[in-house]
Design an enzyme around this catalytic site. Structure first.
Site, short mmCIF file in Angstrom:
data_model
loop_
_atom_site.label_atom_id
_atom_site.label_comp_id
_atom_site.label_asym_id
_atom_site.label_seq_id
_atom_site.Cartn_x
_atom_site.Cartn_y
_atom_site.Cartn_z
N GLU A 15 0.84 -1.21 0.00
CA GLU A 15 0.00 0.00 0.00
C GLU A 15 0.87 1.26 0.00
OE1 GLU A 15 -2.46 -1.27 3.44
OE2 GLU A 15 -4.14 -1.15 2.04
N GLU A 71 -3.72 -10.20 3.68
CA GLU A 71 -4.80 -9.82 4.61
C GLU A 71 -5.87 -10.90 4.74
OE1 GLU A 71 -3.26 -7.82 2.57
OE2 GLU A 71 -2.98 -5.86 3.50
C1 1HE Z 1 6.44 -8.74 12.18
C2 1HE Z 1 5.79 -8.57 10.94
C3 1HE Z 1 4.56 -7.86 10.95
C4 1HE Z 1 7.60 -9.69 10.58
N1 1HE Z 1 4.09 -7.40 12.12
N2 1HE Z 1 5.94 -8.26 13.31
N3 1HE Z 1 1.95 -8.58 7.04
C5 1HE Z 1 2.14 -9.91 6.93
O1 1HE Z 1 1.26 -10.72 7.08
C6 1HE Z 1 3.56 -10.34 6.66
C7 1HE Z 1 4.11 -11.02 7.90
N4 1HE Z 1 5.55 -11.26 7.79
C8 1HE Z 1 6.07 -12.25 7.04
O2 1HE Z 1 5.41 -12.95 6.30
C9 1HE Z 1 7.55 -12.46 7.16
O3 1HE Z 1 7.97 -11.90 8.40
C10 1HE Z 1 8.38 -11.81 6.03
C11 1HE Z 1 8.17 -12.58 4.72
C12 1HE Z 1 8.03 -10.34 5.83
C13 1HE Z 1 9.88 -11.85 6.43
O4 1HE Z 1 10.26 -13.19 6.73
P1 1HE Z 1 11.62 -13.46 7.53
O5 1HE Z 1 11.79 -14.94 7.65
O6 1HE Z 1 12.73 -12.67 6.96
O7 1HE Z 1 11.38 -12.82 9.01
P2 1HE Z 1 10.54 -13.38 10.24
O8 1HE Z 1 11.37 -14.33 11.05
O9 1HE Z 1 9.19 -13.86 9.83
O10 1HE Z 1 10.29 -12.05 11.10
C14 1HE Z 1 11.33 -11.42 11.83
C15 1HE Z 1 10.68 -10.68 12.98
O11 1HE Z 1 9.83 -9.66 12.46
C16 1HE Z 1 9.77 -11.58 13.82
O12 1HE Z 1 9.80 -11.06 15.15
P3 1HE Z 1 10.69 -11.78 16.30
O13 1HE Z 1 10.44 -10.93 17.52
O14 1HE Z 1 10.15 -13.18 16.39
O15 1HE Z 1 12.11 -11.74 15.82
C17 1HE Z 1 8.40 -11.33 13.24
O16 1HE Z 1 7.36 -11.58 14.15
C18 1HE Z 1 8.49 -9.84 12.94
N5 1HE Z 1 7.55 -9.44 11.91
N6 1HE Z 1 6.54 -9.16 9.97
C19 1HE Z 1 4.77 -7.61 13.25
N7 1HE Z 1 3.89 -7.61 9.81
C20 1HE Z 1 -3.56 -0.81 7.19
S1 1HE Z 1 -3.96 -2.39 6.84
C21 1HE Z 1 -2.55 -3.20 6.28
C22 1HE Z 1 -2.77 -4.66 6.46
C23 1HE Z 1 -1.50 -5.45 6.37
O17 1HE Z 1 -0.43 -4.94 6.16
S2 1HE Z 1 -1.67 -7.12 6.59
C24 1HE Z 1 -0.15 -7.80 6.20
C25 1HE Z 1 0.70 -7.98 7.42
#
Ligand code: 1HE
Length: 260
Positions: free
Chosen positions: A112, A132
């Site tokens: 976005e 989402e």
């Molecule tokens: C996060 C987030 C997040 C990572 N919010 N903490 N977005 C998503 O559904 C995407 C969610 N994220 C992923 O699918 C993956 O993290 C990635 C593909 C982006 C990256 O993968 P990777 O293997 O490099 O990293 P990871 O191990 O998954 O994440 C590293 C850390 O970042 C981990 O935290 P930690 O404390 O365990 O180290 C994750 O929890 C954290 N992290 N992404 C919070 N999104 C206004 S409406 C908009 C609606 C949306 O955007 S919905 C889509 C949300």
């Protein structure tokens, strides 16, 4: 790192560079990040003639910070979405062109944000997604308006229903980005494009940013009518006279084939 460094700000000549700087959370957009982004966007519009948004670490942006989102009440959710709309509208409909340099995940709110910029440069590691649907939520940062118009409702529906990820090349064919470059090259490529755009007449850039999307939303006859007024306004400005004369005097650079 101070709190404000969550979106780093640098000025390179006429180009402001805004770097999402929360790599440990994959640049997930927290309330703090969106409010600092708003401040840095305003600063760029006051100081620069073009801007680039990029991300630190392995990914451009993982979208909404899901850890914060689980706690919101329904009305807080509305205010939160409207805040994102205001910030992204300021990028899309402000005074200077914004370029985004994409790599890794450009997902959910990350897409976005990218869609609010005028030009998107993706490196080969980029992938786009709208997870989402799979997270039990809906887009709230403008994707239903911007991504739906860029890629088409059918493709956006597919991305949301199936969680499909889209490569940089496929994203270019779907209008999610305008350029695909080699791994690691998006930032410099975007800065170079922004530097070029910064040299355009300010009135032309303003007309491009503000007239084109409005005309696209108009009926054909209204659009053509509006175009005539925008054309006349820009071509009668002093900057235009100078630039047109530079071409006629053969002091302006000539266009050439892209392969030359
Ligand atoms: C996060 C987030 C997040 C990572 N919010 N903490 N977005 C998503 O559904 C995407 C969610 N994220 C992923 O699918 C993956 O993290 C990635 C593909 C982006 C990256 O993968 P990777 O293997 O490099 O990293 P990871 O191990 O998954 O994440 C590293 C850390 O970042 C981990 O935290 P930690 O404390 O365990 O180290 C994750 O929890 C954290 N992290 N992404 C919070 N999104 C206004 S409406 C908009 C609606 C949306 O955007 S919905 C889509 C949300």
């Amino acid at each position: 790192m101070t709190d404000a460094d969550i979106v780093q700000y640098d000025l390179e000549g006429p180009v402001a560079i805004l770097t999402l700087n929360r790599p440990e959370k994959r640049n997930a957009v927290s309330d703090r990040l969106i409010s600092v982004l708003a401040e840095q966007v305003a600063r760029a519009q006051a100081e620069a003639k073009a801007a680039v948004i990029c991300g630190n670490g392995k990914h451009f942006c993982a979208g909404l910070d899901l850890a914060e989102h689980v706690k919101r009440t329904p009305i807080e959710g509305v205010h939160h979405s409207r805040l994102w709309h205001r910030v992204f509208d300021q990028i899309e409909g402000g005074t200077i062109p914004f370029f985004s340099a994409l790599h890794g995940a450009v997902v959910g709110g990350g897409l976005e944000l990218a869609a609010a910029t005028h030009i998107r440069v993706a490196d080969a590691t980029t992938f786009f997604a709208l997870p989402e649907g799979t997270r039990g939520i809906f887009v709230g940062g403008g994707a239903s308006v911007r991504v739906g118009r860029l890629a088409g409702v059918a493709r956006m529906t597919d991305m949301m229903l199936t969680g499909r990820t889209v490569s940089a090349e496929q994203g270019e064919a779907w209008n999610l980005c305008q350029y695909v470059v080699a791994e690691g090259e998006a930032r410099q490529f975007a800065i170079d494009l922004a530097t070029k755009a910064a040299q355009n007449a300010e009135m032309s850039n303003y007309a491009i940013l503000h007239a084109l999307p409005r005309i696209a939303d108009m009926a054909r006859g209204d659009g053509l009518f509006m175009e005539s007024f925008v054309a006349s306004m820009t071509q009668t400005s002093p900057e235009a006279e100078e630039r047109l004369n530079a071409f006629l005097n053969k002091t302006a650079a000539r266009l050439s084939h892209p392969s030359s």
